[in-house]
Write a protein that holds these residues in place. Structure first.
Motif, short mmCIF file in Angstrom:
data_model
loop_
_atom_site.label_atom_id
_atom_site.label_comp_id
_atom_site.label_asym_id
_atom_site.label_seq_id
_atom_site.Cartn_x
_atom_site.Cartn_y
_atom_site.Cartn_z
N LYS A 13 5.06 -6.61 7.84
CA LYS A 13 4.73 -5.20 7.94
C LYS A 13 6.00 -4.36 8.02
CE LYS A 13 2.26 -2.03 10.99
NZ LYS A 13 3.35 -1.12 11.30
N VAL B 74 -4.77 -1.08 2.28
CA VAL B 74 -4.39 -2.25 3.07
C VAL B 74 -5.35 -2.42 4.25
CG1 VAL B 74 -2.57 -3.27 4.52
CG2 VAL B 74 -1.97 -2.07 2.40
N ALA C 295 -0.69 0.91 0.51
CA ALA C 295 0.58 0.37 0.04
C ALA C 295 0.89 0.99 -1.31
CB ALA C 295 0.51 -1.15 -0.08
N GLU D 248 4.90 -1.07 -4.87
CA GLU D 248 5.79 -2.16 -4.50
C GLU D 248 5.44 -2.78 -3.15
OE1 GLU D 248 9.94 -1.56 -4.98
OE2 GLU D 248 9.69 -0.62 -6.95
N GLY D 249 4.34 -2.32 -2.54
CA GLY D 249 3.87 -2.91 -1.29
C GLY D 249 4.35 -2.23 -0.03
N ASN D 250 5.09 -1.12 -0.13
CA ASN D 250 5.53 -0.39 1.06
C ASN D 250 4.35 0.34 1.68
OD1 ASN D 250 8.42 -0.93 0.77
ND2 ASN D 250 8.20 0.30 -1.08
N GLU D 251 4.13 0.13 2.96
CA GLU D 251 2.96 0.70 3.63
C GLU D 251 3.19 2.13 4.09
OE1 GLU D 251 1.60 -1.91 6.70
OE2 GLU D 251 1.63 -3.64 5.36
#
Length: 131
Positions: free
Chosen positions: A66, A95, A110, A113-116
């Motif tokens: 995380k 997410v 997200a 690129e998956g950054n929350e």
């Protein structure tokens, strides 16, 4: 329709110590009506002009997957749900859905690129929910 950054949240082990460090680094200040103190699990600091805020929240887990820093977005116009639809249309992935039946809560998203980051209720939604 757009969003703005409500505050930047930093997960940490010691909210008070880390908020004091960033206060010195950025020349930010705490709210004199709600001062940060040792032992507080949440500590907020503000830019001198009040336009940017950093919130430090103590969490039990160390950084693994995380993000330790994420943006909390608030719709400038429209509702949280309309902004959620817009953001997922742009490629954000849900997410975790933390919305509550009374309208409170948020949705964790997200980026590609998956950054929350989180989407909160608009200021108008918050105001409408107050008694």
């Amino acid at each position: 329709m757009t969003s703005y950054v409500s505050h930047t949240t930093v997960d940490c082990a010691d909210a008070y110590a880390l908020s004091r460090w960033w206060e010195a680094v950025l020349d930010y200040r705490e709210d004199p009506d709600d001062p940060n103190e040792p032992g507080h699990e949440e500590c907020m600091i503000y830019s001198r002009d009040g336009r940017h805020r950093l919130l430090f929240i103590e969490v039990p887990d160390a950084k693994q997957v995380k993000n330790r820093i994420h943006l909390d977005l608030r719709p400038v116009e429209g509702t949280r749900d309309e902004e959620l639809a817009r953001l997922t249309g742009l490629g954000a992935a849900v997410v975790a859905d933390r919305r509550e039946s009374d309208g409170a809560g948020w949705v964790v998203l997200a980026d590609p690129e998956g950054n929350e980051f989180c989407i909160l209720r608009s200021d108008a939604e918050v105001a409408a929910s107050r008694p």
